[in-house]
Design a protein around this motif. Structure first.
Motif, PDB file in Angstrom:
ATOM      1  N   PRO A   1      33.840  26.203  32.825  1.00 19.35           N
ATOM      2  CA  PRO A   1      33.788  25.151  33.847  1.00 19.35           C
ATOM      3  C   PRO A   1      32.338  24.768  34.145  1.00 19.35           C
ATOM      4  O   PRO A   1      31.454  25.631  34.195  1.00 19.35           O
TER       5      PRO A   1
ATOM      6  N   GLU B   1      34.876  20.653  32.026  1.00 21.89           N
ATOM      7  CA  GLU B   1      34.483  21.798  31.217  1.00 21.89           C
ATOM      8  C   GLU B   1      33.223  21.440  30.430  1.00 21.89           C
ATOM      9  O   GLU B   1      33.149  20.392  29.793  1.00 21.89           O
TER      10      GLU B   1
ATOM     11  N   ARG C   1      39.171  19.592  31.591  1.00 19.16           N
ATOM     12  CA  ARG C   1      39.835  20.820  31.137  1.00 19.16           C
ATOM     13  C   ARG C   1      41.193  20.485  30.522  1.00 19.16           C
ATOM     14  O   ARG C   1      41.992  19.766  31.115  1.00 19.16           O
TER      15      ARG C   1
ATOM     16  N   GLU D   1      39.105  19.247  36.897  1.00 17.00           N
ATOM     17  CA  GLU D   1      38.000  20.139  36.558  1.00 17.00           C
ATOM     18  C   GLU D   1      37.329  19.692  35.256  1.00 17.00           C
ATOM     19  O   GLU D   1      37.992  19.318  34.289  1.00 17.00           O
TER      20      GLU D   1
END
Length: 587
Positions: free
Chosen positions: A464, A518, A482, A516
């Motif tokens: 992350p 990455e 993600r 999220e």
């Protein structure tokens, strides 16, 4: 400061010498031994007391495409020996079920496994070096173990053991070259580098010796990323120089375009390379295919098609006219060269259409009668339409298909044949301005002369973004939401997450700011700037089409409705498409 740049192409070897504000150029036919062509070009341009010698080579490209590399073995984690052959399990061509992939560089019988296993969180099975088989009889070994981009300890131990057992072989480990996610692409890159190693190292050693004998400094070699490497660096990992010459052309074109947004068009004797220029710099990519094999290394974001001045014109079984990818090369060359060539080529078509002079740069007299015999039963204009259609495909790929409106861009045309086709291609794309440097035929050699020294590096994260910690101030971050399979490159900056959302929205039409992010990898580069040199000014010029303009090592065709102007403050000829009213006023 006296600077020499020599670019070896499939048909000609070009040289540029910049000394005391003067530009000298030369073209010589490319010989079978490239180092001989390099010295001949240097002599032709009168290179003496040179302080900086830079070089672009096709040795690595030719060895890969012609499959003339080393006898190579491949070592992977046990159970993954067939990685190079399994690939991604996708089709070579989506709608041709029987179309075959190119054969891997390493046959199955030379693909071996070693017992070990590293996972994303650490060692799962200890390394057993005694499980390595006997690899006698090979010249090179490529080593690619699972998750070595996270933990290279097993891969490093395997490479050291192989170097002990095979002192005469070249051993390349994937973490040394491409420490990145994606096993197959990393394995393919490592295999390419090992396969090319002995051939390229032998050439670079011969080149270094020849340069010393000619009292030239040790040459710097152009990397695919648009920067220069020492001979030792290029010999250690020759895969970094696979698109050496074309990358140099983009460097030169970026200098010509300056601050303009542009597309480069580099048409030589065998192929045409195109690239998008933004903010005075070439776009870069981290992966491309060469000869059908993926190569995951930093490089200038070029698209290449097999369409050049020497491309052969032929009819397929259905009677349709085709051009390339086979080329007449330098020997015998196009029929009009008068060296025994009998098959029709793009250069023959341009000569028959009145777009080439009777005498080319370097003193080559063209044989019109030979071109007419070669084109018996074929319309030259039709051949030009076919080759233009092939180049348009590449131009659309780097512009329209990536969200860039070509009508807002210029076209920088160079190479021996680029300015012959540039205006017609610009009209098809709605581009109103074509930039043609006076030294269009040797612009790749000029790009070599002015290029920076560059050393690229990559660090894998695959975590992350908020957990990545402190990142470098300069470079690029490869980011994705993600769960996505592929990532976008975003310049490192404050507010990196928001920059990624904007980049994702620009590319795909949407952003998910609550999702999220990455961080896959960070790419950085150590750059030592090249000399601050400019192409010398050329005499003012104004010409209205139709007409032929002869340049340094190239010829420019100005169609009806186009005007070419050079104002005397630079060496660049600006070609502009006239509106109907302006065209009538010029008449």
């Amino acid at each position: 400061m006296s600077i020499l740049g020599v670019d070896v192409g499939g048909t000609f070897t070009d040289a540029v010498l910049l000394a005391d504000g003067e530009l000298r150029t030369a073209k010589v036919p490319t010989a079978a031994r490239q180092e001989e062509s390099v010295l001949a070009a240097a002599a032709a341009v009168g290179a003496t007391e040179v302080e900086r010698f830079t070089h672009g080579t096709t040795v690595a490209t030719n060895a890969l495409l012609e499959r003339k590399g080393a006898r190579t073995a491949f070592v992977a984690t046990a159970g993954f020996e067939h990685l190079l052959h399994l690939r991604r399990q996708n089709r070579a061509q989506l709608y041709r079920l029987c179309s075959a992939h190119p054969e891997p560089l390493v046959p199955l019988e030379r693909c071996h496994g070693v017992r070990e296993r590293i996972g994303p969180d650490g060692v799962l099975q200890p390394l057993e070096l005694d499980s390595l088989p006997d690899l006698g009889g090979v010249e090179a070994v490529a080593v690619c173990l699972l998750f070595s981009f996270r933990d290279a300890s097993h891969e490093r131990a395997v490479a050291e053991e192989l170097r002990r057992r095979l002192p005469g072989a070249r051993v390349v480990a994937s973490h040394e070259l491409s420490p990145e996610l994606r096993e197959y692409e990393r394995a393919s890159t490592t295999a390419i580098d090992a396969y090319l190693g002995p051939v390229v190292a032998q050439y670079l050693e011969a080149l270094g010796g020849a340069a010393a004998g000619a009292e030239l400094p040790e040459p710097l070699v152009m990397r695919s990323s648009g920067g220069l490497a020492t001979l030792a660096e290029a010999a250690a990992h020759p895969a970094v120089a696979l698109v050496s010459g074309p990358a140099a052309g983009v460097v030169g074109a970026a200098r010509v375009a300056s601050a303009e947004e542009a597309i480069t068009l580099d048409m030589g004797g065998t192929s045409t390379d195109v690239c998008l220029i933004q903010g005075g710099a070439a776009g870069r990519s981290s992966e491309r295919e060469v000869g059908g094999l993926p190569l995951r290394l930093p490089m200038v974001d070029l698209q290449t098609v097999g369409a050049g001045g020497g491309s052969i014109v032929w009819r397929d079984q259905g009677g349709a006219l085709r051009v390339g990818p086979e080329s007449a090369g330098a020997d015998p060359g196009p029929a009009c060269y008068g060296r025994g060539g009998t098959r029709p080529t793009v250069s023959d078509a341009n000569l028959l259409l009145g777009r080439l002079p009777a005498r080319l740069a370097g003193g080559l007299e063209l044989d019109r009668e030979a071109a007419e015999r070669a084109f018996e039963g074929i319309e030259p204009a039709e051949a030009i339409e076919v080759v233009n259609a092939e180049m348009l495909r590449a131009l659309r790929l780097v512009s329209i298909e990536r969200g860039h409106d070509p009508r807002e861009l210029s076209l920088v045309a160079f190479g021996g044949a680029g300015p012959l086709h540039a205006c017609a291609l610009a009209e098809e794309l709605g581009i109103e301005t074509v930039l043609v440097p006076e030294a269009a035929g040797v612009l790749s050699a000029f790009g070599l002369a002015i290029a920076d020294e560059r050393r690229d590096s990559v660090r894998s994260y695959v975590c992350p973004l908020e957990e990545a910690g402190e990142l470098p101030r300069e470079g690029e971050a490869e980011l994705r939401y993600r769960g996505q399979s592929f990532e976008l490159a975003v310049p490192l900056q404050l507010g990196l997450a928001e920059a990624f959302h904007r980049a994702h929205e620009a590319r795909y039409g949407y952003a998910e700011r609550e999702r999220e992010i990455e961080l896959v990898a960070v790419r950085t580069a150590e750059v030592r700037p090249g000399p601050s040199l400019e192409l010398p000014r050329a005499e003012p010029l104004k010409s209205t089409g139709p007409g032929v303009l002869e340049l340094e090592g190239a010829t420019c065709w100005l169609p009806p409705g186009w005007v070419g102007v050079r104002d005397g403050t630079s060496s660049t000829l600006r070609l502009t498409k006239l509106s109907r009213d302006r065209a009538d006023s010029v008449k």
